[in-house]
Design a protein around this motif. Structure first.
Motif, PDB file in Angstrom:
ATOM      1  N   ARG A 113      -9.156  -2.589   5.584  1.00 46.68           N
ATOM      2  CA  ARG A 113      -8.668  -1.391   6.242  1.00 46.68           C
ATOM      3  C   ARG A 113      -8.399  -0.317   5.179  1.00 46.68           C
ATOM      4  O   ARG A 113      -7.772  -0.596   4.160  1.00 46.68           O
ATOM      5  N   ILE A 114      -8.873   0.908   5.442  1.00 48.54           N
ATOM      6  CA  ILE A 114      -8.583   2.025   4.560  1.00 48.54           C
ATOM      7  C   ILE A 114      -8.075   3.178   5.409  1.00 48.54           C
ATOM      8  O   ILE A 114      -8.605   3.464   6.485  1.00 48.54           O
ATOM      9  N   LEU A 120      -5.288   1.049   0.942  1.00 50.46           N
ATOM     10  CA  LEU A 120      -6.343   0.081   1.233  1.00 50.46           C
ATOM     11  C   LEU A 120      -5.724  -1.286   1.421  1.00 50.46           C
ATOM     12  O   LEU A 120      -5.013  -1.781   0.536  1.00 50.46           O
ATOM     13  N   ASN A 121      -5.964  -1.905   2.570  1.00 48.50           N
ATOM     14  CA  ASN A 121      -5.485  -3.254   2.862  1.00 48.50           C
ATOM     15  C   ASN A 121      -6.678  -4.183   2.990  1.00 48.50           C
ATOM     16  O   ASN A 121      -7.675  -3.847   3.648  1.00 48.50           O
ATOM     17  N   ALA A 122      -6.565  -5.355   2.380  1.00 50.14           N
ATOM     18  CA  ALA A 122      -7.655  -6.337   2.416  1.00 50.14           C
ATOM     19  C   ALA A 122      -7.073  -7.723   2.608  1.00 50.14           C
ATOM     20  O   ALA A 122      -6.019  -8.055   2.046  1.00 50.14           O
ATOM     21  N   GLN A 139      -2.676  -4.883  -1.018  1.00 53.14           N
ATOM     22  CA  GLN A 139      -2.514  -3.491  -0.604  1.00 53.14           C
ATOM     23  C   GLN A 139      -2.540  -2.618  -1.851  1.00 53.14           C
ATOM     24  O   GLN A 139      -1.726  -2.784  -2.755  1.00 53.14           O
ATOM     25  N   LEU A 140      -3.482  -1.681  -1.882  1.00 57.51           N
ATOM     26  CA  LEU A 140      -3.647  -0.773  -3.014  1.00 57.51           C
ATOM     27  C   LEU A 140      -3.280   0.634  -2.569  1.00 57.51           C
ATOM     28  O   LEU A 140      -3.735   1.106  -1.522  1.00 57.51           O
ATOM     29  N   THR A 141      -2.452   1.305  -3.355  1.00 54.02           N
ATOM     30  CA  THR A 141      -2.011   2.666  -3.037  1.00 54.02           C
ATOM     31  C   THR A 141      -2.148   3.547  -4.276  1.00 54.02           C
ATOM     32  O   THR A 141      -2.307   3.057  -5.406  1.00 54.02           O
TER      33      THR A 141
END
Length: 313
Positions: A113-114, A120-122, A139-141
């Motif tokens: 999910r972006i 960005l969630n994976a 989760q990347l921010t």
């Protein structure tokens, strides 16, 4: 002239029935069922008491490209709460769009999910063997020191489950749950947060039958969690839970219900803080669901209402 009634002595078949029943009730401790994962011991209570409440408008669309791959689009418009020193809740209007891609295979599942704000969630789940599986989420921010990730290794035994956890910030954890009878299971967990130099240990128990589920959990962090679910019928169940922190001396109890009708599912609860909520999922057509969400907090004067549509399976 009095007549005497003779009572026939019990036959060998009638005397053997209680004995046979006792033998059938003996528990085979070498053939116990496998328990549910340790982190899901409150699963039935969470389904009734913790639905995915939201405020505003939500629209979710999922389109399958083939049997394994699908794309999803989500639009959300609603207020966002910001921290405040006053007792009143401050909200600002927000809106965002989310694009997702899903790959589902019997032994491999990938979810991504972006969002428009750059998050960005994976998630990934992979069955390495019949008993060993790997799970991961991240989760990347764009914000510094706000990205995080976790990796889980799950092992499923014949009558037990174990899990090892590894996360950023030198986070290590492990848990184990064991069936001791066909209905009762015990478990425990340990964790170490190296970045904060904190460690903890916890214990849990779960008892379930066809009509009820009772769970209990206690941890050295101060958490005491109790839950009970009573299945009234195949479509109706009642649930209650108690959360207590013996360090902060705070306690919260809640009572809820889960009612499944032919075309909809209704869940709701009320807790000891005076907060009442309800969540309705109405199936309008094949692949089309209508959602209503409501949460009323009279003490904080915070009222949340939401509606949405879900298209696709």
């Amino acid at each position: 002239m009095a007549t005497a009634t003779a009572t026939a002595p019990p036959t060998s078949s009638t005397t053997a029935l209680p004995q046979m029943k006792k033998e059938n009730e003996k528990v085979d401790y070498f053939n116990l069922p496998c328990p549910i994962p340790y982190e899901e011991i409150h699963r039935e209570a969470f389904m009734s008491l913790k639905p995915e409440l939201f405020e505003g408008m939500r629209f979710d669309f999922t389109r399958g490209l083939n049997q394994r791959f699908s794309l999803s689009h989500s639009v959300f418009m609603g207020p966002m709460e910001i921290p405040s020193q006053s007792s009143e809740t401050i909200k600002i209007p927000t809106a965002h769009y989310e694009f997702g891609a899903n790959f589902i295979d019997p032994k491999l599942m990938l979810f991504g999910r972006i969002m428009t704000d750059g998050r960005l969630n994976a998630r990934v789940k992979c069955d390495l063997t019949d008993n060993l599986s790997f799970k991961g989420n991240a989760q990347l921010t764009n914000e510094p020191h706000m990205s995080h990730g976790m990796a889980y290794f799950d092992y499923k035994g014949k009558d037990y489950r174990s899990q090892f956890q590894l996360g950023n910030g030198a986070l290590l954890g492990a848990n184990y749950i064991q069936s001791v009878t066909p209905n009762l299971s015990f478990g425990g967990e340990v964790f170490w947060a190296g970045q904060h130099r904190k460690s903890g240990i916890g214990y849990a128990a779960r008892y379930n039958t066809d009509k009820m589920v009772a769970t209990g959990q206690v941890a050295s962090t101060g958490l005491v969690a109790l839950s009970y679910v009573q299945k009234i019928s195949e479509k109706v169940s009642l649930a209650s839970d108690l959360m207590y922190n013996y360090m902060s001396k705070e306690a919260t109890a809640s009572f809820g219900y889960d009612y499944i009708l032919r075309q909809c599912r209704l869940r709701g609860k009320i807790d000891s803080n005076g907060c009442a909520s309800a969540f309705l999922e109405e199936r309008l057509n094949m692949g089309l669901n209508f959602i209503l969400s409501a949460e009323l907090d009279h003490r904080k004067k915070d009222y949340k209402f939401g509606f949405g549509l879900t298209v696709g399976e």
